[in-house]
Design a protein around this motif. Sequence first.
Motif, short mmCIF file in Angstrom:
data_model
loop_
_atom_site.label_atom_id
_atom_site.label_comp_id
_atom_site.label_asym_id
_atom_site.label_seq_id
_atom_site.Cartn_x
_atom_site.Cartn_y
_atom_site.Cartn_z
N ILE A 134 -37.46 -36.54 -69.68
CA ILE A 134 -38.16 -37.82 -69.65
C ILE A 134 -39.65 -37.56 -69.57
N ILE A 135 -40.44 -38.38 -70.25
CA ILE A 135 -41.89 -38.32 -70.14
C ILE A 135 -42.41 -39.74 -69.89
N THR A 136 -43.29 -39.88 -68.93
CA THR A 136 -43.84 -41.19 -68.61
C THR A 136 -45.10 -41.46 -69.42
N SER A 137 -45.59 -42.67 -69.31
CA SER A 137 -46.81 -43.02 -70.04
C SER A 137 -47.98 -42.17 -69.55
N GLY A 138 -47.92 -41.71 -68.31
CA GLY A 138 -48.99 -40.89 -67.76
C GLY A 138 -48.83 -39.41 -68.04
N GLY A 139 -47.73 -39.07 -68.72
CA GLY A 139 -47.51 -37.67 -69.08
C GLY A 139 -46.68 -36.87 -68.09
N ASN A 140 -46.18 -37.52 -67.05
CA ASN A 140 -45.30 -36.80 -66.12
C ASN A 140 -43.96 -36.54 -66.78
N THR A 141 -43.39 -35.38 -66.51
CA THR A 141 -42.13 -35.00 -67.15
C THR A 141 -41.07 -34.61 -66.13
N SER A 199 -42.89 -33.80 -75.14
CA SER A 199 -44.28 -34.21 -75.30
C SER A 199 -44.34 -35.41 -76.23
N LYS A 200 -45.50 -36.03 -76.29
CA LYS A 200 -45.64 -37.18 -77.20
C LYS A 200 -47.03 -37.23 -77.76
N ASP A 201 -47.13 -37.80 -78.94
CA ASP A 201 -48.41 -38.01 -79.61
C ASP A 201 -48.55 -39.50 -79.83
N ASN A 202 -49.32 -40.15 -78.98
CA ASN A 202 -49.45 -41.61 -79.08
C ASN A 202 -50.08 -42.03 -80.40
N ALA A 203 -50.98 -41.23 -80.93
CA ALA A 203 -51.65 -41.58 -82.19
C ALA A 203 -50.66 -41.59 -83.36
N LYS A 204 -49.63 -40.76 -83.26
CA LYS A 204 -48.63 -40.68 -84.32
C LYS A 204 -47.35 -41.44 -83.97
N ASN A 205 -47.33 -42.07 -82.80
CA ASN A 205 -46.13 -42.79 -82.34
C ASN A 205 -44.90 -41.90 -82.41
N THR A 206 -45.04 -40.67 -81.96
CA THR A 206 -43.97 -39.68 -82.08
C THR A 206 -43.73 -38.96 -80.77
N LEU A 207 -42.46 -38.78 -80.48
CA LEU A 207 -41.99 -38.04 -79.31
C LEU A 207 -41.43 -36.71 -79.81
N TYR A 208 -41.66 -35.64 -79.04
CA TYR A 208 -41.19 -34.31 -79.45
C TYR A 208 -40.34 -33.68 -78.35
N LEU A 209 -39.50 -32.74 -78.78
CA LEU A 209 -38.79 -31.88 -77.84
C LEU A 209 -38.81 -30.47 -78.41
N GLN A 210 -39.60 -29.61 -77.79
CA GLN A 210 -39.63 -28.20 -78.17
C GLN A 210 -38.53 -27.49 -77.40
#
Length: 113
Positions: free
Chosen positions: A50-57, A70-81
Amino acid sequence: QVQLVESGGGLVQAGGSLRLSCAAPGSISSINAMGWYRQAPGKQRETVAIITSGGNTNYIDSVKGRFTISKDNAKNTLYLQMNSLKPEDTAVYYCNFVPLRAWGQGTQVTVSS
């Protein structure tokens, strides 16, 4: 209805890596939290990270130190490495909001031993 589209899954050998992506049709910058979930054959779906709007995981114990959300708000994309993959990571992986909304189709991750 928001449609989330997961991608990036595949077949990989144990010890390998994959990066999953989740594209949202709209802005995610104001979303309270988002997460990655998985469902292995014959098992219930579980929350992976889980990742919050503040970046806590937060992560389930079995993936700590190996997976990074992680997430890229500019690209509206969520990632999982996902690194150091294990056969027990084999599952269909989904992204979703917190609280949950409609599920997408997911992306299959298969880890061979």
